[in-house]
Design a protein around this motif. Structure first.
Motif, PDB file in Angstrom:
ATOM      1  N   GLY A 159       0.956  -6.196  -6.319  1.00 42.99           N
ATOM      2  CA  GLY A 159       1.182  -6.359  -4.870  1.00 42.99           C
ATOM      3  C   GLY A 159       2.372  -7.470  -4.608  1.00 42.99           C
ATOM      4  O   GLY A 159       3.271  -7.144  -3.936  1.00 42.99           O
ATOM      5  N   PRO A 160       2.333  -8.705  -5.093  1.00 48.84           N
ATOM      6  CA  PRO A 160       3.134  -9.823  -4.759  1.00 48.84           C
ATOM      7  C   PRO A 160       4.493  -9.372  -5.427  1.00 48.84           C
ATOM      8  O   PRO A 160       5.654  -9.749  -4.702  1.00 48.84           O
ATOM      9  CB  PRO A 160       2.619 -10.976  -5.595  1.00 48.84           C
ATOM     10  CG  PRO A 160       1.101 -10.624  -5.643  1.00 48.84           C
ATOM     11  CD  PRO A 160       0.860  -9.137  -5.759  1.00 48.84           C
ATOM     12  N   ALA A 161       4.719  -8.600  -6.239  1.00 46.44           N
ATOM     13  CA  ALA A 161       5.745  -8.151  -7.022  1.00 46.44           C
ATOM     14  C   ALA A 161       6.842  -7.227  -5.663  1.00 46.44           C
ATOM     15  O   ALA A 161       8.090  -7.716  -5.744  1.00 46.44           O
ATOM     16  CB  ALA A 161       5.785  -7.376  -8.195  1.00 46.44           C
ATOM     17  N   PHE A 162       6.040  -6.700  -4.841  1.00 51.56           N
ATOM     18  CA  PHE A 162       6.672  -6.037  -3.987  1.00 51.56           C
ATOM     19  C   PHE A 162       7.491  -6.902  -3.144  1.00 51.56           C
ATOM     20  O   PHE A 162       8.610  -6.556  -2.472  1.00 51.56           O
ATOM     21  CB  PHE A 162       6.121  -4.745  -3.078  1.00 51.56           C
ATOM     22  CG  PHE A 162       5.735  -3.554  -3.927  1.00 51.56           C
ATOM     23  CD1 PHE A 162       6.456  -2.616  -4.156  1.00 51.56           C
ATOM     24  CD2 PHE A 162       4.362  -3.334  -4.392  1.00 51.56           C
ATOM     25  CE1 PHE A 162       6.332  -1.721  -4.827  1.00 51.56           C
ATOM     26  CE2 PHE A 162       3.900  -2.092  -4.855  1.00 51.56           C
ATOM     27  CZ  PHE A 162       5.239  -1.305  -5.109  1.00 51.56           C
ATOM     28  N   ALA A 163       6.749  -7.839  -2.669  1.00 51.25           N
ATOM     29  CA  ALA A 163       7.489  -9.146  -1.831  1.00 51.25           C
ATOM     30  C   ALA A 163       8.499  -9.712  -2.361  1.00 51.25           C
ATOM     31  O   ALA A 163       9.239 -10.068  -1.830  1.00 51.25           O
ATOM     32  CB  ALA A 163       6.267  -9.698  -1.178  1.00 51.25           C
ATOM     33  N   GLN A 164       8.611  -9.926  -3.692  1.00 49.51           N
ATOM     34  CA  GLN A 164       9.304 -10.773  -4.336  1.00 49.51           C
ATOM     35  C   GLN A 164      10.582 -10.305  -4.832  1.00 49.51           C
ATOM     36  O   GLN A 164      11.412 -10.788  -5.261  1.00 49.51           O
ATOM     37  CB  GLN A 164       8.594 -11.585  -5.604  1.00 49.51           C
ATOM     38  CG  GLN A 164       7.411 -12.615  -5.083  1.00 49.51           C
ATOM     39  CD  GLN A 164       6.822 -12.961  -6.317  1.00 49.51           C
ATOM     40  OE1 GLN A 164       6.898 -12.584  -7.411  1.00 49.51           O
ATOM     41  NE2 GLN A 164       5.502 -13.718  -5.990  1.00 49.51           N
ATOM     42  N   GLN A 165      10.342  -9.119  -5.115  1.00 47.24           N
ATOM     43  CA  GLN A 165      11.496  -8.091  -5.731  1.00 47.24           C
ATOM     44  C   GLN A 165      11.760  -6.899  -4.916  1.00 47.24           C
ATOM     45  O   GLN A 165      10.927  -6.382  -4.377  1.00 47.24           O
ATOM     46  CB  GLN A 165      10.986  -7.834  -7.224  1.00 47.24           C
ATOM     47  CG  GLN A 165      10.507  -8.557  -8.105  1.00 47.24           C
ATOM     48  CD  GLN A 165      11.902  -9.165  -8.877  1.00 47.24           C
ATOM     49  OE1 GLN A 165      13.060  -8.873  -8.821  1.00 47.24           O
ATOM     50  NE2 GLN A 165      11.506 -10.559  -9.580  1.00 47.24           N
ATOM     51  N   LYS A 166      13.173  -6.621  -5.026  1.00 51.88           N
ATOM     52  CA  LYS A 166      13.820  -5.541  -4.269  1.00 51.88           C
ATOM     53  C   LYS A 166      13.267  -4.198  -5.148  1.00 51.88           C
ATOM     54  O   LYS A 166      13.562  -4.148  -6.327  1.00 51.88           O
ATOM     55  CB  LYS A 166      15.269  -5.511  -4.142  1.00 51.88           C
ATOM     56  CG  LYS A 166      15.693  -4.364  -3.528  1.00 51.88           C
ATOM     57  CD  LYS A 166      17.111  -4.591  -3.293  1.00 51.88           C
ATOM     58  CE  LYS A 166      17.823  -3.270  -2.575  1.00 51.88           C
ATOM     59  NZ  LYS A 166      19.333  -3.490  -2.388  1.00 51.88           N
ATOM     60  N   VAL A 167      12.438  -3.354  -4.516  1.00 53.78           N
ATOM     61  CA  VAL A 167      12.075  -2.134  -5.242  1.00 53.78           C
ATOM     62  C   VAL A 167      12.632  -0.839  -4.149  1.00 53.78           C
ATOM     63  O   VAL A 167      12.410  -0.762  -3.068  1.00 53.78           O
ATOM     64  CB  VAL A 167      10.633  -1.855  -5.321  1.00 53.78           C
ATOM     65  CG1 VAL A 167      10.446  -0.603  -5.857  1.00 53.78           C
ATOM     66  CG2 VAL A 167      10.135  -3.203  -6.247  1.00 53.78           C
ATOM     67  N   ASN A 168      13.515  -0.116  -5.006  1.00 58.39           N
ATOM     68  CA  ASN A 168      14.076   1.034  -4.192  1.00 58.39           C
ATOM     69  C   ASN A 168      13.328   2.403  -4.647  1.00 58.39           C
ATOM     70  O   ASN A 168      13.073   2.551  -5.827  1.00 58.39           O
ATOM     71  CB  ASN A 168      15.469   1.521  -4.621  1.00 58.39           C
ATOM     72  CG  ASN A 168      16.477   0.245  -4.124  1.00 58.39           C
ATOM     73  OD1 ASN A 168      16.012  -0.252  -2.900  1.00 58.39           O
ATOM     74  ND2 ASN A 168      17.261  -0.434  -4.967  1.00 58.39           N
ATOM     75  N   ILE A 169      12.831   3.070  -3.420  1.00 60.69           N
ATOM     76  CA  ILE A 169      12.220   4.380  -3.966  1.00 60.69           C
ATOM     77  C   ILE A 169      12.794   5.583  -3.301  1.00 60.69           C
ATOM     78  O   ILE A 169      13.097   5.235  -1.931  1.00 60.69           O
ATOM     79  CB  ILE A 169      10.690   4.353  -3.400  1.00 60.69           C
ATOM     80  CG1 ILE A 169       9.801   3.094  -4.189  1.00 60.69           C
ATOM     81  CG2 ILE A 169       9.842   5.558  -3.603  1.00 60.69           C
ATOM     82  CD1 ILE A 169       8.411   2.684  -3.724  1.00 60.69           C
TER      83      ILE A 169
END
Length: 150
Positions: A16-26
């Protein structure tokens, strides 16, 4: 070390926190959110790109908690699933990550390849909390590996 690195990078993307901290493109052909069941569903040529891992699958379902999409309970990729880091590639038919117990489970004709070799099995379970990776095979099957020296 081979699988621990892979698992850490994959799990860092999915927590969960990684989504807020890192840019994830889907990207996908179709995206839907069902607020009644707290699920986000991506279907058709799904590609999840994170700075450290890329996931390809026909379908990805994220189930989230009260915190919304930054509170991921499960992440499931199904079909011909491929996870790739700069150091290795893992393929299988289904990948499920559950942040609560820190387990990544890859099942169905699992193949993990890196410069050190190749491992084949029916299932790979990576416990990020203990840094233990376990390959197993089903009835009458065997885990196989081919390892190369540097």
């Amino acid at each position: 070390m081979m699988l621990r690195t892979f698992a850490f990078l994959a799990l860092a993307m999915l927590a969960g926190p990684a989504f807020a901290q890192q840019k994830v493109n889907i990207t996908a052909d179709l995206f839907s959110i069902d607020e009644a069941t707290s699920t986000a569903v991506f279907t058709g040529n799904v590609v999840v790109v994170h700075p450290t891992v890329t996931v390809w699958a026909p379908k990805v379902v994220a189930t989230y908690g009260a915190g919304g999409t930054t509170d991921i309970k499960t992440f499931e990729a199904t079909g011909d699933v491929k996870l790739e880091t700069s150091e290795q590639t893992a393929t299988g038919q289904r990948a499920v990550f559950t942040p609560g117990d820190q387990l990544l489970r890859l099942t169905g004709n699992v193949i993990v390849v890196n410069e050190g070799g190749t491992v084949n099995s029916d299932e790979l379970v990576v416990n990020l909390a203990t840094n233990v990776s376990t390959f197993t095979s089903g009835q009458n099957g065997r885990v196989t590996g081919i390892f190369t020296s540097q």
